[in-house]
Design a protein around this motif. Structure first.
Motif, PDB file in Angstrom:
ATOM      1  N   LEU A 171      38.003  32.970  39.032  1.00  0.00           N
ATOM      2  CA  LEU A 171      38.230  34.284  38.423  1.00  0.00           C
ATOM      3  C   LEU A 171      38.878  35.209  39.449  1.00  0.00           C
ATOM      4  CD1 LEU A 171      37.926  36.316  36.126  1.00  0.00           C
ATOM      5  CD2 LEU A 171      35.563  36.705  36.868  1.00  0.00           C
ATOM      6  N   ILE A 172      40.020  35.775  39.098  1.00  0.00           N
ATOM      7  CA  ILE A 172      40.786  36.653  39.987  1.00  0.00           C
ATOM      8  C   ILE A 172      40.781  38.067  39.420  1.00  0.00           C
ATOM      9  CG2 ILE A 172      43.043  37.076  41.048  1.00  0.00           C
ATOM     10  CD1 ILE A 172      43.658  34.073  40.462  1.00  0.00           C
ATOM     11  N   VAL A 173      40.523  39.049  40.282  1.00  0.00           N
ATOM     12  CA  VAL A 173      40.618  40.455  39.895  1.00  0.00           C
ATOM     13  C   VAL A 173      41.473  41.176  40.931  1.00  0.00           C
ATOM     14  CG1 VAL A 173      39.395  42.605  39.428  1.00  0.00           C
ATOM     15  CG2 VAL A 173      38.352  40.425  38.778  1.00  0.00           C
ATOM     16  N   MET A 174      42.477  41.906  40.457  1.00  0.00           N
ATOM     17  CA  MET A 174      43.351  42.667  41.348  1.00  0.00           C
ATOM     18  C   MET A 174      43.265  44.153  41.007  1.00  0.00           C
ATOM     19  SD  MET A 174      46.729  40.202  41.598  1.00  0.00           S
ATOM     20  CE  MET A 174      46.969  40.094  39.816  1.00  0.00           C
ATOM     21  N   ILE A 175      43.249  44.978  42.041  1.00  0.00           N
ATOM     22  CA  ILE A 175      43.255  46.438  41.881  1.00  0.00           C
ATOM     23  C   ILE A 175      44.598  46.945  42.386  1.00  0.00           C
ATOM     24  CG2 ILE A 175      42.112  48.606  42.474  1.00  0.00           C
ATOM     25  CD1 ILE A 175      39.621  46.917  43.188  1.00  0.00           C
ATOM     26  N   ARG A 176      45.364  47.574  41.510  1.00  0.00           N
ATOM     27  CA  ARG A 176      46.682  48.085  41.892  1.00  0.00           C
ATOM     28  C   ARG A 176      46.690  49.611  41.799  1.00  0.00           C
ATOM     29  NH1 ARG A 176      52.267  46.584  38.776  1.00  0.00           N
ATOM     30  NH2 ARG A 176      51.121  47.524  37.039  1.00  0.00           N
ATOM     31  N   LEU A 177      47.114  50.263  42.878  1.00  0.00           N
ATOM     32  CA  LEU A 177      47.204  51.719  42.915  1.00  0.00           C
ATOM     33  C   LEU A 177      48.653  52.134  42.707  1.00  0.00           C
ATOM     34  CD1 LEU A 177      44.917  52.426  46.022  1.00  0.00           C
ATOM     35  CD2 LEU A 177      44.252  52.112  43.632  1.00  0.00           C
TER      36      LEU A 177
END
Length: 240
Positions: free
Chosen positions: A211-217
């Motif tokens: 499971l991959i989670v990315m946070i993009r600002l």
């Protein structure tokens, strides 16, 4: 509401027991507190005391949901918690064998041994469920979950996305970064590891098994107070 009740309980008990705490000459060590603790007497199901980078992070969970979080420190035999909402409290800490006591037993916790790196276990969830958990546990308004597809994202993975809008209060991106840090702390507390291979200047990436989670600002290069910036939380399952 659980977080509010928990804080009031701790604050009230701290006032009642302050004379007992101050009369002792005990110096606690961080290693005694660090770890995952199952609640025997207290409001939440379990609490966790971690060290993330240079910060000591406190998290309390009920039904796998984050009930309270903040930064903690030690002062003699007192544990001081500075909550993320700006409030703080202090409790007297003692031990009976392997049992952690707050305010001479008003709250009791036992150390739990769990697999992996000793982080809080999260029920097996998918890419949609993890976004739903973030929506419930992070105190900002997110968009509905929607499919996500951009050229830079691995095309063989089916990605989902939620987005939060943050209006800047100053000529800096600190408000957006604070929300990103809350999401990051939540993921780490749930057993996710930082994935440096997918991390860039604007994207931080986390893995838990496949499971991959990315946070993009997303914000202006020269931000101004009153402008809106955006945080995307993108998740997907790598099935290879």
């Amino acid at each position: 509401m659980r977080s509010y009740i928990l804080k009031l309980t701790i604050i009230a008990l701290g006032v009642v027991m302050i004379s007992s705490c101050s009369s002792k000459k005990v110096t606690l060590k961080h290693d005694q507190i660090l770890g995952y603790w199952k609640t025997v007497v207290g409001e939440n199901e379990y609490v966790q005391f971690e060290k993330l980078d240079s910060e000591y992070v406190y998290s309390a969970f009920t039904y796998d949901r984050l009930a309270a979080s903040g930064i903690w420190e030690l002062d003699g035999d007192n544990l001081i918690i500075n909550f993320d909402d700006g409030t703080s409290t202090s409790v007297c800490v003692s031990f009976i064998s392997d049992t952690l006591l707050f305010n001479l037993g008003a709250e009791k916790y036992v150390k739990a041994v769990i697999s992996g790196k000793g982080r809080t276990p999260l029920a097996e969830i998918g890419d949609v469920e993890v976004l739903e958990a973030i929506i419930k546990n992070i105190n900002v308004i997110f968009s509905e979950i929607e499919p996500f597809k951009e050229d830079w994202a691995t095309p063989t993975i089916s990605w989902q996305k939620i987005t939060a809008e943050v209006v800047l209060k100053t000529d800096a991106l600190s408000g957006m970064v604070d929300v990103g840090n809350q999401i990051s702390k939540y993921l780490v507390s749930q057993g996710f590891d930082i994935n440096s291979t997918r991390t860039t200047e604007t994207i931080s990436s986390y893995n838990k098994e496949n499971l991959i989670v990315m946070i993009r600002l997303r914000g202006a290069n020269e931000p101004k107070a009153g402008e809106a910036c955006y945080i995307d939380v993108i998740s997907g399952l790598d099935k290879k």
